[in-house]
Design a protein around this motif. Structure first.
Motif, PDB file in Angstrom:
ATOM      1  N   GLU A  56       0.834  -1.195   0.000  1.00 46.91           N
ATOM      2  CA  GLU A  56       0.000   0.000   0.000  1.00 46.91           C
ATOM      3  C   GLU A  56       0.872   1.248   0.000  1.00 46.91           C
ATOM      4  O   GLU A  56       2.046   1.210   0.407  1.00 46.91           O
ATOM      5  CB  GLU A  56      -0.946   0.000   1.203  1.00 46.91           C
ATOM      6  N   VAL A  57       0.291   2.360  -0.430  1.00 40.79           N
ATOM      7  CA  VAL A  57       0.997   3.628  -0.564  1.00 40.79           C
ATOM      8  C   VAL A  57       0.356   4.661   0.363  1.00 40.79           C
ATOM      9  O   VAL A  57      -0.871   4.753   0.445  1.00 40.79           O
ATOM     10  CB  VAL A  57       0.931   4.133  -2.019  1.00 40.79           C
ATOM     11  N   PHE A  58       1.215   5.441   1.051  1.00 42.43           N
ATOM     12  CA  PHE A  58       0.732   6.484   1.950  1.00 42.43           C
ATOM     13  C   PHE A  58       1.510   7.768   1.701  1.00 42.43           C
ATOM     14  O   PHE A  58       2.722   7.734   1.495  1.00 42.43           O
ATOM     15  CB  PHE A  58       0.899   6.075   3.416  1.00 42.43           C
ATOM     16  N   ASP A  59       0.808   8.893   1.769  1.00 43.10           N
ATOM     17  CA  ASP A  59       1.445  10.193   1.564  1.00 43.10           C
ATOM     18  C   ASP A  59       1.941  10.769   2.885  1.00 43.10           C
ATOM     19  O   ASP A  59       1.525  11.863   3.290  1.00 43.10           O
ATOM     20  CB  ASP A  59       0.472  11.169   0.908  1.00 43.10           C
ATOM     21  N   ASP A  60       2.805  10.046   3.551  1.00 42.11           N
ATOM     22  CA  ASP A  60       3.384  10.550   4.793  1.00 42.11           C
ATOM     23  C   ASP A  60       4.658   9.766   5.104  1.00 42.11           C
ATOM     24  O   ASP A  60       4.963   8.766   4.458  1.00 42.11           O
ATOM     25  CB  ASP A  60       2.389  10.468   5.959  1.00 42.11           C
ATOM     26  N   PRO A  61       5.436  10.202   6.103  1.00 42.31           N
ATOM     27  CA  PRO A  61       6.689   9.511   6.437  1.00 42.31           C
ATOM     28  C   PRO A  61       6.429   8.109   6.968  1.00 42.31           C
ATOM     29  O   PRO A  61       5.394   7.839   7.589  1.00 42.31           O
ATOM     30  CB  PRO A  61       7.314  10.410   7.517  1.00 42.31           C
ATOM     31  N   ILE A  62       7.401   7.226   6.786  1.00 39.76           N
ATOM     32  CA  ILE A  62       7.249   5.855   7.236  1.00 39.76           C
ATOM     33  C   ILE A  62       7.172   5.767   8.757  1.00 39.76           C
ATOM     34  O   ILE A  62       6.549   4.850   9.311  1.00 39.76           O
ATOM     35  CB  ILE A  62       8.392   4.967   6.694  1.00 39.76           C
ATOM     36  N   GLU A  63       7.762   6.732   9.459  1.00 35.74           N
ATOM     37  CA  GLU A  63       7.718   6.704  10.922  1.00 35.74           C
ATOM     38  C   GLU A  63       6.290   6.715  11.459  1.00 35.74           C
ATOM     39  O   GLU A  63       6.044   6.234  12.566  1.00 35.74           O
ATOM     40  CB  GLU A  63       8.492   7.893  11.506  1.00 35.74           C
ATOM     41  N   ARG A  64       5.353   7.248  10.706  1.00 33.84           N
ATOM     42  CA  ARG A  64       3.964   7.280  11.157  1.00 33.84           C
ATOM     43  C   ARG A  64       3.316   5.890  11.114  1.00 33.84           C
ATOM     44  O   ARG A  64       2.216   5.712  11.634  1.00 33.84           O
ATOM     45  CB  ARG A  64       3.157   8.262  10.319  1.00 33.84           C
ATOM     46  N   HIS A  65       3.978   4.949  10.498  1.00 36.28           N
ATOM     47  CA  HIS A  65       3.433   3.597  10.380  1.00 36.28           C
ATOM     48  C   HIS A  65       4.215   2.584  11.212  1.00 36.28           C
ATOM     49  O   HIS A  65       3.938   1.388  11.151  1.00 36.28           O
ATOM     50  CB  HIS A  65       3.424   3.177   8.906  1.00 36.28           C
ATOM     51  N   LEU A  66       5.180   3.070  11.976  1.00 37.03           N
ATOM     52  CA  LEU A  66       6.012   2.196  12.802  1.00 37.03           C
ATOM     53  C   LEU A  66       5.948   2.651  14.252  1.00 37.03           C
ATOM     54  O   LEU A  66       5.769   3.833  14.534  1.00 37.03           O
ATOM     55  CB  LEU A  66       7.461   2.232  12.321  1.00 37.03           C
ATOM     56  N   VAL A  67       6.089   1.709  15.146  1.00 35.93           N
ATOM     57  CA  VAL A  67       6.179   2.028  16.565  1.00 35.93           C
ATOM     58  C   VAL A  67       7.667   2.129  16.905  1.00 35.93           C
ATOM     59  O   VAL A  67       8.364   1.123  17.007  1.00 35.93           O
ATOM     60  CB  VAL A  67       5.489   0.961  17.438  1.00 35.93           C
ATOM     61  N   LEU A  68       8.143   3.342  17.036  1.00 33.32           N
ATOM     62  CA  LEU A  68       9.571   3.578  17.224  1.00 33.32           C
ATOM     63  C   LEU A  68       9.946   3.510  18.700  1.00 33.32           C
ATOM     64  O   LEU A  68       9.111   3.588  19.573  1.00 33.32           O
ATOM     65  CB  LEU A  68       9.955   4.930  16.638  1.00 33.32           C
ATOM     66  N   GLY A  69      11.224   3.366  18.950  1.00 34.22           N
ATOM     67  CA  GLY A  69      11.731   3.285  20.315  1.00 34.22           C
ATOM     68  C   GLY A  69      13.158   2.804  20.290  1.00 34.22           C
ATOM     69  O   GLY A  69      13.746   2.563  19.224  1.00 34.22           O
ATOM     70  N   GLU A  70      13.731   2.638  21.471  1.00 35.73           N
ATOM     71  CA  GLU A  70      15.140   2.241  21.565  1.00 35.73           C
ATOM     72  C   GLU A  70      15.402   0.936  20.829  1.00 35.73           C
ATOM     73  O   GLU A  70      16.457   0.755  20.218  1.00 35.73           O
ATOM     74  CB  GLU A  70      15.542   2.109  23.035  1.00 35.73           C
ATOM     75  N   LEU A  71      14.453   0.000  20.886  1.00 42.37           N
ATOM     76  CA  LEU A  71      14.617  -1.293  20.226  1.00 42.37           C
ATOM     77  C   LEU A  71      13.638  -1.443  19.069  1.00 42.37           C
ATOM     78  O   LEU A  71      13.313  -2.552  18.655  1.00 42.37           O
ATOM     79  CB  LEU A  71      14.423  -2.431  21.232  1.00 42.37           C
ATOM     80  N   GLY A  72      13.185  -0.315  18.550  1.00 39.37           N
ATOM     81  CA  GLY A  72      12.214  -0.344  17.470  1.00 39.37           C
ATOM     82  C   GLY A  72      12.861  -0.426  16.104  1.00 39.37           C
ATOM     83  O   GLY A  72      14.082  -0.575  15.969  1.00 39.37           O
TER      84      GLY A  72
END
Length: 225
Positions: A99-115
């Motif tokens: 799928e395609v999204f018009d935004d940064p990939i970080e908005r689709h990932l749960v980030l963190g120290e071990l993310g």
């Protein structure tokens, strides 16, 4: 899982991806919306590319370069002249489609120290001919999946058999050639076999490779035309 990951890392993957509410592919609005997002890529100039993977617990760098194809597990971010675009796998239609999204990939990932983390590419020769170039054409490949009836242990049918259409690959055309992005899992140890659809992203540069993966329509796999 690919070769460089340690045992148990797959469990960590479950907490790294933001969930998308599933929709049946029989809903025409869902398909039309995706096709519109893919068509919106036409004319955008690609300025940069980023691959993302789950956190690398190995002392060795995560491998993503396999020559004719690249392994961007969690997805690809395309930096364009009108903003970032994310290409990733989702469960919008069925686990899993592209799928395609018009935004940064970080908005689709749960980030963190071990993310999840960016793993490449940097100064990559495969992407070089396409950078600072506009997308001339964009296409979606839909696979039809035949799902058997859902039954209880007693044999009672709780959901009838059905067929669903899932977008499993995109093709982006540039003046210099084509790139395919597929929701597919390369199979270790050789990484030559591929499972489709899958919750990983493969970036393919060779028509022979995309055909070997099962995309056999010349209109989708031809190098030019």
């Amino acid at each position: 899982m690919v070769e460089h990951r340690l045992p148990g890392i797959q469990r960590a993957l479950l907490a790294t991806f933001r969930k998308h509410e599933p929709m049946r592919s029989s809903e025409p609005d869902a398909r039309a919306s995706l096709e519109a997002k893919v068509r919106s890529l036409v004319g955008r100039r690609i300025l940069g590319v980023d691959y993302w993977d789950i956190h690398n617990f190995s002392p060795e760098p995560a491998r993503w370069d396999y020559g004719d194809w690249h392994h961007a597990v969690m997805g690809v971010q395309l930096s364009t002249d009108v903003g970032p675009v994310t290409v990733t796998w989702t469960n919008t239609f069925h686990p899993y489609g592209v799928e395609v999204f018009d935004d940064p990939i970080e908005r689709h990932l749960v980030l963190g120290e071990l993310g999840p983390e960016r793993i490449g590419p940097d100064s990559d020769a495969r992407w070089a001919p396409f950078l600072d170039s506009p997308v001339r054409k964009a296409m979606t490949w839909w696979d039809r999946l035949e799902l058997g009836p859902a039954t209880l242990s007693s044999g009672e049918v709780v959901e009838p058999a059905r067929a669903i259409d899932v977008p499993t690959a995109l093709r982006l055309d540039f003046d210099a050639g084509r790139v395919w992005l597929a929701a597919a899992i390369p199979q270790p140890p050789s990484m030559e076999g591929v499972f489709i659809p899958g919750d990983e992203i493969m970036v393919v540069f060779a028509a022979e490779k995309i055909r070997d993966m099962g995309y056999d329509d010349p209109g989708f796999t031809a190098v030019r035309g």
